[in-house]
Design a protein around this motif. Structure first.
Motif, PDB file in Angstrom:
ATOM      1  N   PHE A   1       3.871   5.250 -13.869  1.00  8.29           N
ATOM      2  CA  PHE A   1       4.531   5.196 -12.730  1.00  8.29           C
ATOM      3  C   PHE A   1       3.969   5.125 -11.489  1.00  8.29           C
ATOM      4  O   PHE A   1       4.419   4.560 -10.488  1.00  8.29           O
ATOM      5  CB  PHE A   1       5.146   6.601 -12.862  1.00  8.29           C
ATOM      6  N   ASN A   2       2.567   5.718 -11.310  1.00  7.70           N
ATOM      7  CA  ASN A   2       1.837   5.603 -10.162  1.00  7.70           C
ATOM      8  C   ASN A   2       1.514   4.203  -9.945  1.00  7.70           C
ATOM      9  O   ASN A   2       1.172   3.754  -8.782  1.00  7.70           O
ATOM     10  CB  ASN A   2       0.535   6.644 -10.245  1.00  7.70           C
TER      11      ASN A   2
ATOM     12  N   VAL B   1       3.825  10.670   4.703  1.00  4.41           N
ATOM     13  CA  VAL B   1       3.379   9.747   3.555  1.00  4.41           C
ATOM     14  C   VAL B   1       4.611   9.742   2.412  1.00  4.41           C
ATOM     15  O   VAL B   1       4.927   8.773   1.861  1.00  4.41           O
ATOM     16  CB  VAL B   1       2.095  10.226   2.814  1.00  4.41           C
ATOM     17  N   LEU B   2       4.809  11.103   2.284  1.00  6.15           N
ATOM     18  CA  LEU B   2       5.935  11.238   1.198  1.00  6.15           C
ATOM     19  C   LEU B   2       7.287  10.501   1.488  1.00  6.15           C
ATOM     20  O   LEU B   2       7.865   9.850   0.835  1.00  6.15           O
ATOM     21  CB  LEU B   2       6.335  12.699   0.951  1.00  6.15           C
TER      22      LEU B   2
ATOM     23  N   GLY C   1       0.865   6.478  -4.133  1.00  8.22           N
ATOM     24  CA  GLY C   1       1.832   7.759  -3.631  1.00  8.22           C
ATOM     25  C   GLY C   1       0.989   9.110  -3.862  1.00  8.22           C
ATOM     26  O   GLY C   1      -0.033   8.771  -4.800  1.00  8.22           O
ATOM     27  N   VAL C   2       1.405   9.881  -3.103  1.00 13.30           N
ATOM     28  CA  VAL C   2       0.684  11.296  -3.103  1.00 13.30           C
ATOM     29  C   VAL C   2       1.467  12.489  -3.852  1.00 13.30           C
ATOM     30  O   VAL C   2       0.851  13.512  -4.079  1.00 13.30           O
ATOM     31  CB  VAL C   2       0.380  11.540  -1.656  1.00 13.30           C
TER      32      VAL C   2
ATOM     33  N   ILE D   1       0.996  -1.171  -0.203  1.00 15.62           N
ATOM     34  CA  ILE D   1      -0.041   0.039  -0.103  1.00 15.62           C
ATOM     35  C   ILE D   1       0.955   1.326   0.021  1.00 15.62           C
ATOM     36  O   ILE D   1       0.518   2.225  -0.823  1.00 15.62           O
ATOM     37  CB  ILE D   1      -0.967  -0.048   1.131  1.00 15.62           C
ATOM     38  N   CYS D   2       1.893   1.317   0.805  1.00 13.65           N
ATOM     39  CA  CYS D   2       2.802   2.235   0.918  1.00 13.65           C
ATOM     40  C   CYS D   2       3.610   2.451  -0.407  1.00 13.65           C
ATOM     41  O   CYS D   2       3.761   3.435  -0.850  1.00 13.65           O
ATOM     42  CB  CYS D   2       3.823   2.034   2.066  1.00 13.65           C
ATOM     43  N   THR D   3       3.819   1.352  -1.120  1.00 12.62           N
ATOM     44  CA  THR D   3       4.496   1.544  -2.195  1.00 12.62           C
ATOM     45  C   THR D   3       3.799   2.073  -3.509  1.00 12.62           C
ATOM     46  O   THR D   3       4.159   2.963  -4.372  1.00 12.62           O
ATOM     47  CB  THR D   3       5.096   0.279  -2.692  1.00 12.62           C
ATOM     48  N   LEU D   4       2.465   1.644  -3.475  1.00  7.90           N
ATOM     49  CA  LEU D   4       1.554   1.930  -4.849  1.00  7.90           C
ATOM     50  C   LEU D   4       0.823   3.013  -4.396  1.00  7.90           C
ATOM     51  O   LEU D   4       0.430   3.693  -5.835  1.00  7.90           O
ATOM     52  CB  LEU D   4       0.647   0.697  -4.910  1.00  7.90           C
TER      53      LEU D   4
END
Length: 521
Positions: free
Chosen positions: A219-220, A319-320, A44-45, A39-42
């Motif tokens: 990329f996202n 998050v970043l 992105g904010v 989840i953290c990988t996929l």
């Protein structure tokens, strides 16, 4: 005693360095650790605003790629990650499919894009967020803040997975909380102020925007393979990889799609920028808790709105940070495996006895990120948006090109390594394998081509209107091709540097038999 032929063929010859380094690895990675990691990988904010800045049509293409790329990509990774569980993930898959030379160069592309991304895009976005909600950092302050941002991420990557995995876990929960609260606030804002509801016709797709958005959406949507870089640190990869990949796919589409739609509904298209779209949208909707929006669209937070704005801004920065840290954890491991496998300098393949992590590559990533960060601020000339777009395109290109070797490996390995036990297989037999392999490879190829040549095929051979603002065709191609060419040369140099490691092979180990294979006397 002999073995069935198809089982004996599964023996993989390893270097002595690989055995030495693998003895330092520790199994810390469980099923739910992997789910939060993904989840953290996929999700992105940092590029939410860039996608939302394309308006309703951008959301349409988001859904199209979710169906035609994200789903087959998830199925592909579930099979490869469950069948080939060695440390290194996509490096191992490409090596088995195409050989060590291709895997070595590809590993550099896959790895190097991440410290560039962290030092460029993530740092700029984090600094912009801080300036927006907490006050201007100033010239010196932005460097100190960015150094702390980068090296905290490196430090987290150095820690053993038993400790370091909590950064992705916290980052995943922060995403869920941040994006859920943002969506709830949008609903409140709509009740009080109404929405900028786009007409249905604005969702109609066009080729012009399609070729502009494909690299960004690609990329996202990538990252499913990242946990497999720690394959030997997983407790049960054959069961856990398919479980987590499929569930993370559904969660990620929701967490990514809903905020983008919310940004489109809240902000007029003219006010959504690539760098600040999500940040501006947060500030605007939080005025429902205290604050106001001027006639020109500028939002000012006061009272409880200002407090909530700062809390969510801090969560946004977390998050970043967790995004960068998670990608460093995975890509650094892939590059380290290349190092001890003879696909790179041996020193890069050194793992810490204490932590079981590739400290040398971690420090190298931190150094690259720091250099990129300094260049980002020095070369932007105060125009962060322009440099943001330039670095974004370079990073996207490194990433998309690397997948040109990863995705078709599914097809190749079904033929060359069909004997390997697969606890999970892509549905519909070889037809499903070809569909998933070809669809994902097509998107990687198309995204790479339009990354090299924006505006490709739009009303002619090349449409210069598709270039990032402030760039001529020649300048932009130099920004893209020079770093790409240098990276390819680095990959070739890494392969040459690994020649001595390749010569020192470990004694052959007996094959590990799948559950349905028995020795034959």
């Amino acid at each position: 005693m002999s073995l069935e032929p198809h089982a004996a063929e599964a023996v993989i010859v390893e270097t002595q360095a690989a055995l030495d380094e693998k003895s330092k690895l520790k199994k810390h990675f469980g099923r739910f650790d992997m789910l939060f990691f993904l989840i953290c990988t996929l999700v992105g904010v940092d590029t939410l605003g860039a996608v939302a800045s394309n308006g309703p049509e951008g959301f349409t293409w988001l859904i199209v790629l979710a169906v035609l790329f994200f789903v087959p990509y998830a199925l592909l990774t579930a099979e490869l990650g469950a069948a080939f569980t060695d440390e290194g993930g996509c490096y191992v898959w490409t090596k088995l499919a195409w050989g060590r030379f291709v895997a070595s160069i590809n590993s550099v592309l896959y790895w190097l894009s991440n410290p560039v991304w962290m030092g460029g895009l993530l740092c700029i976005t984090a600094v912009t967020t801080f300036n927006t909600f907490f006050g201007d950092l100033g010239n010196v302050g932005q460097y100190l803040f960015s150094l702390a941002f980068i090296w905290f991420g490196v430090w987290a990557a150095i820690l053993s997975f038993g400790v370091g995995k909590w950064i992705p876990t916290l980052g995943a929960w922060a995403r869920i909380a941040l994006l859920s609260f943002f969506t709830f606030s949008v609903i409140l804002y709509a009740i009080n102020h109404g929405l900028h509801s786009p007409a249905l016709s604005e969702f109609s797709p066009s080729y012009t925007l399609f070729i502009g958005l494909v690299p960004l959406l690609f990329f996202n949507f990538v990252g499913f393979e990242l946990p497999s870089a720690a394959g030997d640190e997983m407790k049960d990869p054959q069961k856990d990889v398919p479980f987590t990949v499929i569930r993370a796919a559904v969660t990620s589409v929701v967490l990514y799609g809903v905020p983008i739609l919310a940004i489109i509904m809240v902000l007029p298209a003219a006010q959504i920028t690539g760098l600040g779209g999500f940040i501006d949208a947060m500030k605007t909707v939080f005025t429902v808790y205290g604050g106001s929006v001027a006639s020109d669209g500028t939002a000012t937070l006061t009272g409880f709105g200002e407090v909530l704005g700062k809390i969510t801004a801090a969560a946004f920065i977390l998050v970043l940070l967790s995004s960068g840290t998670t990608w460093l954890m995975g890509s650094d491991r892939s590059q380290a495996v290349a190092g001890y496998d003879g696909g790179g300098p041996r020193v890069l393949g050194t793992f810490s006895k204490k932590y079981g992590t590739p400290i040398v590559v971690n420090f190298l990533s931190g150094t690259v990120s720091t250099i990129v960060m300094i260049l980002a601020f020095q070369l932007s000339g105060g125009d962060a948006e322009k440099y943001f777009n330039a670095v974004l395109n370079v990073v996207l290109l490194f990433t998309t090109v690397s997948y040109l070797a990863i995705f078709p490996a599914l097809i190749k390995l079904r033929y060359s390594h069909g004997h390997v036990y697969r606890p999970y297989k892509v549905p519909f037999g070889m037809a499903g394998v070809w569909i998933c392999g070809c669809l994902t490879t097509f998107w990687a190829l198309f995204a790479s081509l339009v990354g090299f040549f924006p505006g490709l095929g739009d009303g002619g051979l090349l449409n210069d209107d598709a270039l990032p603002e402030g760039f001529s065709r020649g300048t932009f191609e130099l920004v893209v091709f020079i770093p790409f060419a240098i990276t390819l040369l680095i990959g070739i140099g890494f392969y040459i540097a690994g020649r001595n490691t390749r010569r020192q092979l470990a004694p052959a180990a007996p094959p590990v038999l799948p559950p349905n294979i028995q020795p034959v006397s």
